[in-house]
Design a protein around this motif. Structure first.
Motif, short mmCIF file in Angstrom:
data_model
loop_
_atom_site.label_atom_id
_atom_site.label_comp_id
_atom_site.label_asym_id
_atom_site.label_seq_id
_atom_site.Cartn_x
_atom_site.Cartn_y
_atom_site.Cartn_z
N ASP A 84 0.87 -1.18 0.00
CA ASP A 84 0.00 0.00 0.00
C ASP A 84 0.91 1.23 0.00
N ASN A 86 0.30 4.40 -0.37
CA ASN A 86 -0.17 5.54 0.42
C ASN A 86 0.19 5.36 1.89
N ARG A 89 3.96 5.79 2.25
CA ARG A 89 4.36 7.19 2.20
C ARG A 89 4.09 7.89 3.53
N GLN A 90 2.94 7.63 4.11
CA GLN A 90 2.59 8.28 5.37
C GLN A 90 3.57 7.92 6.48
N ARG A 116 4.83 -3.03 -6.83
CA ARG A 116 4.01 -3.09 -5.62
C ARG A 116 3.69 -4.53 -5.23
N SER A 356 8.74 10.62 -0.36
CA SER A 356 7.43 10.13 0.07
C SER A 356 6.28 10.99 -0.40
N ASN A 357 6.57 12.14 -0.98
CA ASN A 357 5.50 13.07 -1.33
C ASN A 357 4.66 12.54 -2.48
N LYS A 358 3.36 12.47 -2.28
CA LYS A 358 2.48 11.90 -3.30
C LYS A 358 2.39 12.78 -4.54
N ASP A 359 2.70 14.07 -4.42
CA ASP A 359 2.65 14.99 -5.55
C ASP A 359 3.98 15.06 -6.30
#
Length: 412
Positions: A84, A86, A89-90, A116, A356-359
């Motif tokens: 996962d 997301n 990253r968190q 993944r 880790s930044n999703k953007d």
């Protein structure tokens, strides 16, 4: 002029420690916003009431316990059949503990080098590592060996082999033809020399890169080979000074992986992760694009606009009153991904957040750079051109977590 948030004016963003008042104020000060409260507690122990050794020991214990818990959470995520991203990253943006090779695996996932699906890792790694071995064999060539190999392969061919043998015999160190392997060899020698000069200057204070043993020589050799192969495969960019600094954290993390097999193939893994990372920043290394919408000057303008939007008073002081061009300090910050502004362990911590930044890494990089300026705003507002330029080009020791928290508050 837009109003400046109260938390930005706090002197807790200055690395200079403040002494507690000798007598308590008659009326209690207004409560600080949560962000400033957290930063003061971390960055300025003199502001804490009764900062005894027991309190420091308790804080250290809490941090250690938090890192241990995060390591367990990350390990649990990495053991899932399907990762996962997301959730990963968190966890990673809070900092990846330096234990068990977790950071190496997480970075490979965040950069898209590992798929993944966990069951696909072994096959994908084997394929990529074999591909890198082929790159090395084809691109790092000794012309004498290549000539001998061509002669050997032509030995049994009657007509075509004769023509190719003539071509080989005519290919010698003085040959000037573009197709000559010797001509290419001398061009490659110039590239090797350029890369080697920078590789030898990479983190001279770290034994990993500049130690007295043979290990550091091998690490320098790996840096050089990766950069050379990248330059050969990307003739539009080739090699640009500073790429060695961007590559260094990747090679360090992968080559210090406790897993022996991963350590053995750290060079190949670092190459492909370097390619993935640079895909977001490669335009910054292309001089022909400097003045384009995707070039380095446009990116620096975006940083300047972000600072103006978030702290117009500070922006006016730097850009209008004392007229410091952001390129004087931000060019290195952005192109080298902050690798030269902090100690190496702090750089690795910043990269946990950067990757880790999703953007994407560029968006968070600009916020981190903006946060760096804001975190020393008190000193900048009180300084002139010379003082501030020196301060920005030699960023002071500060609380890395404070910069990261501030960058998060700058999210649009």
């Amino acid at each position: 002029m837009s109003s400046v948030p109260a938390w930005l004016n706090s002197s807790s963003f200055s690395p200079r420690a403040r002494s507690p008042p000798e007598t308590p104020p008659e009326t209690p000060p207004p409560p600080r916003p949560p962000l400033v409260e957290a930063l003061v507690e971390r960055a300025d122990p003199l502001m804490q009431a009764g900062s005894s050794g027991q309190q420091e020991e308790a804080t250290s214990h809490d941090v250690s316990r938090s890192e241990s818990s995060r390591a367990e959470q990350l390990q649990a995520e990495l053991e899932k059949p399907r990762i996962d991203l997301n959730a990963l990253r968190q966890l990673a943006t809070q900092g990846i503990p330096d234990s068990g090779g977790i950071r190496a695996v997480v970075w490979k996932l965040l950069l898209g080098y590992l798929p993944r699906i966990r069951s696909q890792w072994e096959e994908e790694l084997a394929k990529k590592r074999e591909q890198y071995a082929q790159f090395s064999q084809e691109l790092i060539v000794n012309p004498s060996e290549k000539s001998r190999a061509s002669e050997a392969s032509d030995g049994d061919l009657p007509s075509g082999g004769e023509l190719r043998r003539e071509s080989v015999e005519g290919d010698h160190p003085l040959a000037s033809g573009q197709a000559s392997v010797w001509h290419q060899f001398f061009q490659d020698t110039e590239l090797w020399e350029q890369i080697d000069r920078d590789v030898k200057r990479t983190h001279p204070d770290l034994p990993f890169f500049n130690g007295a043993d043979g290990g550091s020589n091998e690490n320098q050799g790996a840096l050089g080979r990766i950069l050379f192969i990248f330059a050969k495969l990307n003739p539009g960019i080739k090699y640009v000074q500073g790429m060695n600094e961007v590559l260094a954290p990747l090679l360090y993390i992968f080559r210090t992986d406790p897993d022996d097999k991963n350590k053995e193939h750290a060079e190949a893994d670092a190459f492909f992760c370097f390619v993935e990372l640079l895909s977001d920043f490669r335009d910054h290394f292309c001089q022909q694009l400097d003045n384009s919408e995707v070039g380095i000057r446009a990116t620096i303008t975006r940083l300047s606009n972000l600072l103006k939007q978030r702290d117009e008073e500070l922006w006016l002081h730097l850009n209008v009153k004392i007229q410091i061009n952001p390129q004087f300090y931000a060019f290195r910050w952005i192109t080298l991904l902050l690798t030269q502004e902090f100690d190496f362990p702090d750089c690795l911590r910043l990269w946990d957040t950067l990757l880790s930044n999703k953007d994407g890494p560029l968006e968070i990089l600009l916020r981190l750079c903006c946060a760096m300026v804001i975190c020393i705003r008190t000193r900048l507002l009180g300084g002139d051109f010379t003082d501030n330029l020196k301060l920005l080009q030699n960023y002071p020791s500060t609380d890395i977590d404070g910069i990261i928290v501030t960058a998060d508050r700058l999210r649009l």
